[in-house]
Design an enzyme around this catalytic site. Structure first.
Site: not given
Length: 323
Positions: A21-23, A25-27, A156, A183
């Site tokens: 998920g590095a595209n 936000g945090i990633g 989280s 979640y």
């Protein structure tokens, strides 16, 4: 003790890192920092076009005091909503990178549209936990073969509100079952997986460690499916007055980065912001919920995750088997 910042990141040259998920936000911010410090970083993302644009942004970034080399950023397609895709991605990563120093299980969803994953799981649990469980198992031998490697799972604050009834495995949020707190439950599963994985690594006497981290409350695309008032509250326009509670994705990435690179980090630790409610601020070691530390629940979650994904994580030998 001085507050930790990205200026404290050691030289990462020679290390190979996979960030899911590095595209954005945090990633994205985690991948950017590690690449600018010299690591070869693989952006493992569902949307390849977005991942390529993210890689280009990292390569074209403005010089910083710690940008020691031209960033080496690669892209791999990974859809955590499909165990078939996870297996294919793991095969490509293994073929391209015989050495693997760091796996950062970062990708996640919150309140996605109704539906199921390709394998019939509730999407929040299927993507946030089961996909990462399978990916970790399929890359585990590469990690165990690399001295000092780490598996960092991003969870989280809301894991404290999760409740997974592993006494009745079929009540896990998969198939037709639904959790009232999908979640928090998925983030609790992330924590339980980290703790159980670390115990198994320690028992095997290997140098690989498992660490968890949370970004506090950060402005990212994770909130895109939340109600409009919440999105406005968390948006950039509110940043000047909400910085004490909600931080940028850049600062939110500090906890996962510290978990990934701090030479003093120990297996089973949990990093998060040190500010009010642990929602913002520099990263420090913090604590899990009591529910997450239940050894019996951890073991049963592990067994059920193996059954659901068809991936058996054999930590003792660093092997994984697919049924």
């Amino acid at each position: 003790m001085a507050r930790w910042t990205v200026a404290d990141v050691p030289d990462q040259r020679g290390r190979t890192v996979v960030v899911t998920g590095a595209n954005s936000g945090i990633g994205f911010e985690t991948a950017r920092v590690l690449a600018e410090h010299g690591a070869t970083v693989v952006l493992a993302c569902r949307d390849v076009a977005r991942a390529r644009r993210a890689a280009a942004r990292i390569r074209a970034g403005a010089p910083t005091p710690y940008r020691r080399v031209e960033p080496d950023v690669r892209v791999e397609q990974l859809d955590l909503a499909s165990i078939t895709s996870v297996r294919s991605a793991a095969e490509r990563i293994r073929a391209a990178h015989p050495r693997l120093d760091l796996l950062i299980n970062n990708a996640g969803v919150m309140r996605p549209p109704p539906g199921h994953t390709e394998d019939g799981f509730e999407p929040t649990f299927g993507i946030n936990h089961l996909g990462h469980f399978a990916l970790t198992g399929l890359l585990l031998d590469r990690l165990l073969a690399t001295a000092g490697s780490r598996i960092v799972t991003v969870t989280s604050l809301l894991h404290r509100y999760g409740r997974i009834d592993v006494e009745h495995p079929h009540s896990l949020p998969s198939g037709e079952r639904r959790s009232r707190r999908p979640y928090p439950d998925s983030k609790l599963a992330n924590v339980m997986f980290t703790l159980d994985l670390q115990r198994r690594l320690a028992q095997a006497g290997v140098s690989t460690i498992a660490v968890a981290a949370h970004p506090g409350i950060a402005r990212t695309e994770l909130a895109r499916h939340l109600p409009p008032p919440v999105r406005v509250f968390m948006g950039a326009r509110m940043a000047p007055v909400m910085s004490w509670l909600i931080q940028s994705s850049q600062t939110g990435a500090w906890a996962p980065v510290r978990a990934a690179v701090d030479p003093d980090a120990r297996g089973g630790e949990y990093y998060g912001p040190d500010g009010l409610f642990h929602s913002s601020g520099p990263p420090v070691v913090t604590g899990f919920s009591a529910h997450a530390r239940d050894l019996g629940r951890q073991r049963r979650l592990w067994e059920e995750s193996e059954r659901l994904t068809g991936v058996m994580c054999l930590v003792e030998s660093g092997q994984s088997l697919s049924s």
